[in-house]
Design a protein around this motif. Structure first.
Motif, PDB file in Angstrom:
ATOM      1  N   ARG A   1     112.738 -24.799 120.835  1.00 35.17           N
ATOM      2  CA  ARG A   1     113.566 -25.698 120.026  1.00 35.17           C
ATOM      3  C   ARG A   1     114.121 -26.813 120.902  1.00 35.17           C
ATOM      4  O   ARG A   1     114.860 -26.557 121.844  1.00 35.17           O
ATOM      5  CB  ARG A   1     114.693 -24.898 119.382  1.00 35.17           C
ATOM      6  CG  ARG A   1     114.199 -23.798 118.438  1.00 35.17           C
ATOM      7  CD  ARG A   1     115.238 -22.727 118.247  1.00 35.17           C
ATOM      8  NE  ARG A   1     115.538 -22.052 119.515  1.00 35.17           N
ATOM      9  CZ  ARG A   1     116.442 -21.101 119.655  1.00 35.17           C
ATOM     10  NH1 ARG A   1     117.169 -20.721 118.637  1.00 35.17           N
ATOM     11  NH2 ARG A   1     116.648 -20.540 120.844  1.00 35.17           N
TER      12      ARG A   1
ATOM     13  N   GLY B   1     116.063 -30.651 121.058  1.00 33.82           N
ATOM     14  CA  GLY B   1     116.864 -31.690 120.428  1.00 33.82           C
ATOM     15  C   GLY B   1     116.693 -33.013 121.166  1.00 33.82           C
ATOM     16  O   GLY B   1     116.549 -33.028 122.389  1.00 33.82           O
TER      17      GLY B   1
ATOM     18  N   ILE C   1     111.419 -29.661 116.738  1.00 36.94           N
ATOM     19  CA  ILE C   1     112.160 -30.814 117.253  1.00 36.94           C
ATOM     20  C   ILE C   1     113.184 -31.281 116.229  1.00 36.94           C
ATOM     21  O   ILE C   1     112.877 -31.447 115.048  1.00 36.94           O
ATOM     22  CB  ILE C   1     111.195 -31.958 117.601  1.00 36.94           C
ATOM     23  CG1 ILE C   1     110.152 -31.462 118.608  1.00 36.94           C
ATOM     24  CG2 ILE C   1     111.950 -33.157 118.164  1.00 36.94           C
ATOM     25  CD1 ILE C   1     109.011 -32.426 118.839  1.00 36.94           C
ATOM     26  N   GLU C   2     114.410 -31.513 116.708  1.00 36.59           N
ATOM     27  CA  GLU C   2     115.480 -32.016 115.849  1.00 36.59           C
ATOM     28  C   GLU C   2     116.057 -33.301 116.435  1.00 36.59           C
ATOM     29  O   GLU C   2     116.242 -33.409 117.645  1.00 36.59           O
ATOM     30  CB  GLU C   2     116.618 -31.003 115.741  1.00 36.59           C
ATOM     31  CG  GLU C   2     116.318 -29.752 114.953  1.00 36.59           C
ATOM     32  CD  GLU C   2     117.553 -28.892 114.791  1.00 36.59           C
ATOM     33  OE1 GLU C   2     118.414 -29.228 113.946  1.00 36.59           O
ATOM     34  OE2 GLU C   2     117.683 -27.893 115.531  1.00 36.59           O
ATOM     35  N   GLU C   3     116.330 -34.270 115.566  1.00 37.48           N
ATOM     36  CA  GLU C   3     117.041 -35.481 115.985  1.00 37.48           C
ATOM     37  C   GLU C   3     118.527 -35.226 115.781  1.00 37.48           C
ATOM     38  O   GLU C   3     118.992 -35.038 114.658  1.00 37.48           O
ATOM     39  CB  GLU C   3     116.586 -36.683 115.173  1.00 37.48           C
ATOM     40  CG  GLU C   3     117.214 -37.990 115.623  1.00 37.48           C
ATOM     41  CD  GLU C   3     116.657 -39.184 114.868  1.00 37.48           C
ATOM     42  OE1 GLU C   3     115.638 -39.742 115.318  1.00 37.48           O
ATOM     43  OE2 GLU C   3     117.234 -39.532 113.821  1.00 37.48           O
ATOM     44  N   LEU C   4     119.286 -35.220 116.869  1.00 35.57           N
ATOM     45  CA  LEU C   4     120.704 -34.850 116.830  1.00 35.57           C
ATOM     46  C   LEU C   4     121.499 -35.774 117.729  1.00 35.57           C
ATOM     47  O   LEU C   4     120.990 -36.274 118.737  1.00 35.57           O
ATOM     48  CB  LEU C   4     120.901 -33.409 117.320  1.00 35.57           C
ATOM     49  CG  LEU C   4     120.177 -32.291 116.550  1.00 35.57           C
ATOM     50  CD1 LEU C   4     120.154 -31.028 117.380  1.00 35.57           C
ATOM     51  CD2 LEU C   4     120.862 -32.049 115.211  1.00 35.57           C
TER      52      LEU C   4
ATOM     53  N   ASP D   1     126.331 -32.726 118.742  1.00 38.80           N
ATOM     54  CA  ASP D   1     125.640 -31.606 118.098  1.00 38.80           C
ATOM     55  C   ASP D   1     124.699 -30.904 119.067  1.00 38.80           C
ATOM     56  O   ASP D   1     124.533 -29.677 119.018  1.00 38.80           O
ATOM     57  CB  ASP D   1     124.859 -32.099 116.880  1.00 38.80           C
ATOM     58  CG  ASP D   1     125.776 -32.496 115.730  1.00 38.80           C
ATOM     59  OD1 ASP D   1     126.923 -32.013 115.694  1.00 38.80           O
ATOM     60  OD2 ASP D   1     125.348 -33.306 114.877  1.00 38.80           O
ATOM     61  N   ILE D   2     124.081 -31.676 119.950  1.00 39.52           N
ATOM     62  CA  ILE D   2     123.186 -31.086 120.938  1.00 39.52           C
ATOM     63  C   ILE D   2     123.944 -30.139 121.857  1.00 39.52           C
ATOM     64  O   ILE D   2     123.511 -29.011 122.127  1.00 39.52           O
ATOM     65  CB  ILE D   2     122.485 -32.191 121.753  1.00 39.52           C
ATOM     66  CG1 ILE D   2     121.320 -32.774 120.949  1.00 39.52           C
ATOM     67  CG2 ILE D   2     121.979 -31.659 123.100  1.00 39.52           C
ATOM     68  CD1 ILE D   2     120.634 -33.945 121.598  1.00 39.52           C
TER      69      ILE D   2
ATOM     70  N   LYS E   1     124.808 -26.943 119.990  1.00 38.37           N
ATOM     71  CA  LYS E   1     123.671 -26.066 119.742  1.00 38.37           C
ATOM     72  C   LYS E   1     123.127 -25.451 121.027  1.00 38.37           C
ATOM     73  O   LYS E   1     122.644 -24.309 121.016  1.00 38.37           O
ATOM     74  CB  LYS E   1     122.566 -26.829 119.000  1.00 38.37           C
ATOM     75  CG  LYS E   1     122.928 -27.150 117.556  1.00 38.37           C
ATOM     76  CD  LYS E   1     121.707 -27.460 116.722  1.00 38.37           C
ATOM     77  CE  LYS E   1     122.066 -27.525 115.244  1.00 38.37           C
ATOM     78  NZ  LYS E   1     120.870 -27.571 114.374  1.00 38.37           N
TER      79      LYS E   1
ATOM     80  N   LEU F   1     119.374 -24.251 120.499  1.00 44.29           N
ATOM     81  CA  LEU F   1     118.395 -25.132 121.124  1.00 44.29           C
ATOM     82  C   LEU F   1     118.022 -24.542 122.475  1.00 44.29           C
ATOM     83  O   LEU F   1     118.874 -23.957 123.163  1.00 44.29           O
ATOM     84  CB  LEU F   1     118.957 -26.535 121.332  1.00 44.29           C
ATOM     85  CG  LEU F   1     119.118 -27.466 120.126  1.00 44.29           C
ATOM     86  CD1 LEU F   1     119.750 -28.782 120.568  1.00 44.29           C
ATOM     87  CD2 LEU F   1     117.792 -27.732 119.418  1.00 44.29           C
TER      88      LEU F   1
ATOM     89  N   ALA G   1     117.119 -30.125 125.453  1.00 43.70           N
ATOM     90  CA  ALA G   1     117.318 -31.384 124.732  1.00 43.70           C
ATOM     91  C   ALA G   1     117.059 -32.546 125.670  1.00 43.70           C
ATOM     92  O   ALA G   1     117.037 -32.396 126.900  1.00 43.70           O
ATOM     93  CB  ALA G   1     118.737 -31.462 124.157  1.00 43.70           C
TER      94      ALA G   1
END
Length: 313
Positions: free
Chosen positions: A94, A96, A124-127, A131-132, A135, A141, A144
């Motif tokens: 995971r 970010g 993949i997350e756009e944060l 927030d990164i 997480k 996560l 990142a």
């Protein structure tokens, strides 16, 4: 008690709700509640104060949760050791990425990484940075990509590259005819900024406040994307700053409006960040190596000097 029971405890501690925690753990609420009750009975203590809304940890419960995080992390490390011994690079990972980096960097390395490590399932997350950090600290996560330094006690930072800032100057602006500009040429009153919450916005503000032309702490317009800022600048509403990698995809008619800074060039530090527990470090190393390989051709590291590295992100 079991690792699974501790994972249930951690889920309730995070979500402060048994039903939501059960959904996140893919079990029924009665099953999760029963397993946590078994832990409490085994220890002869109460981990959660169920009379409060939302559910709160008791004093001893907070200490147990802190220890449970260490135990679960160490249990996960066993699988890591096996994978490293076998030379296996795979499994779920995971990642970010902050919004001002994701659109330009992700297309540069994703295809290469997938082809080289087909057994890794990247999620993949756009944060945003806040927030990164949350997480990463809560185990949601594995790593990142963000602007650094963050100075977070539990997070390790490995620098990937230094990305210069480039000014976008429309034709009607008095700096348009300059081949290069300096920080002193910036004027906060006419700079178009990203919306609050973007660390790149904070970087620009830090630069402008160091400018001799910066007499006021206000600006005209904010937007959620660099594309909008460019269009607003073309309408004569001001100038803006862009990260270097974003400028590579601009159309030729827009490229002529770019002005690089004279030395020392302002730049942001971009790093791969991850918890100091270093779980899945074999995938982290593979990711770092892949990104460094593709970015090296786009940015000449030796020619970039950072301005105010503690404040420019």
């Amino acid at each position: 008690m079991t690792i699974t029971q501790l994972q249930y405890v951690l889920a309730v501690a995070e979500h402060k709700n048994f039903t939501l925690a059960a959904e996140k753990c893919f079990v029924t609420q009665p099953t999760l509640s029963m397993q946590i009750q078994k832990v409490e009975e085994e220890l002869s203590i109460q981990i959660f104060d169920r009379t409060k809304k939302p559910i709160q940890l008791t004093e001893i419960g907070q200490k147990i949760v802190n220890q449970a995080k260490n135990i679960v992390n160490e249990a996960d490390r066993i699988q890591d050791i096996v994978h490293q011994q076998k030379g296996f690079i795979g499994g779920e990972f995971r990642l970010g990425i902050i919004p001002t980096i994701m659109p330009t960097l992700l297309p540069m390395f994703l295809n290469n990484f997938i082809k080289k490590y087909p057994k890794v399932k990247l999620i993949i997350e756009e944060l945003n940075t806040e927030d990164i950090i949350f997480k990463l600290n809560n185990g949601h996560l594995d790593a990142a990509i963000a602007a650094t330094p963050l100075n977070e006690e539990k997070i390790k930072e490995v620098v990937l590259y230094f990305e210069p800032f480039v000014a976008y100057i429309p034709e009607n602006h008095n700096n348009y005819n300059k081949k290069e500009i300096t920080i002193d040429d910036l004027n906060l009153d006419e700079i178009l900024l990203l919306q609050d919450g973007h660390c790149f916005r904070d970087s620009v503000l830090n630069l402008c406040r160091n400018s001799k032309n910066s007499e006021h702490n206000h600006f005209q317009l904010e937007s959620g994307s660099f594309e909008t800022l460019i269009k607003l600048a073309d309408e004569g509403l001001g100038t803006t700053l862009l990260p270097y990698l974003h400028t590579l995809d601009l159309k030729e008619k827009d490229q002529v409006k770019l002005r690089h800074f004279s030395e020392p060039k302002p730049a942001r530090e971009v790093s791969l960040i991850y918890p100091k527990s270093e779980l899945k470090i074999h995938i982290i190393d593979a990711l770092r190596s892949t990104i460094a390989g593709v970015v090296k051709g786009a940015i000449v590291f030796n020619n970039v000097q950072i301005v105010s590295p503690k404040t420019v992100k």
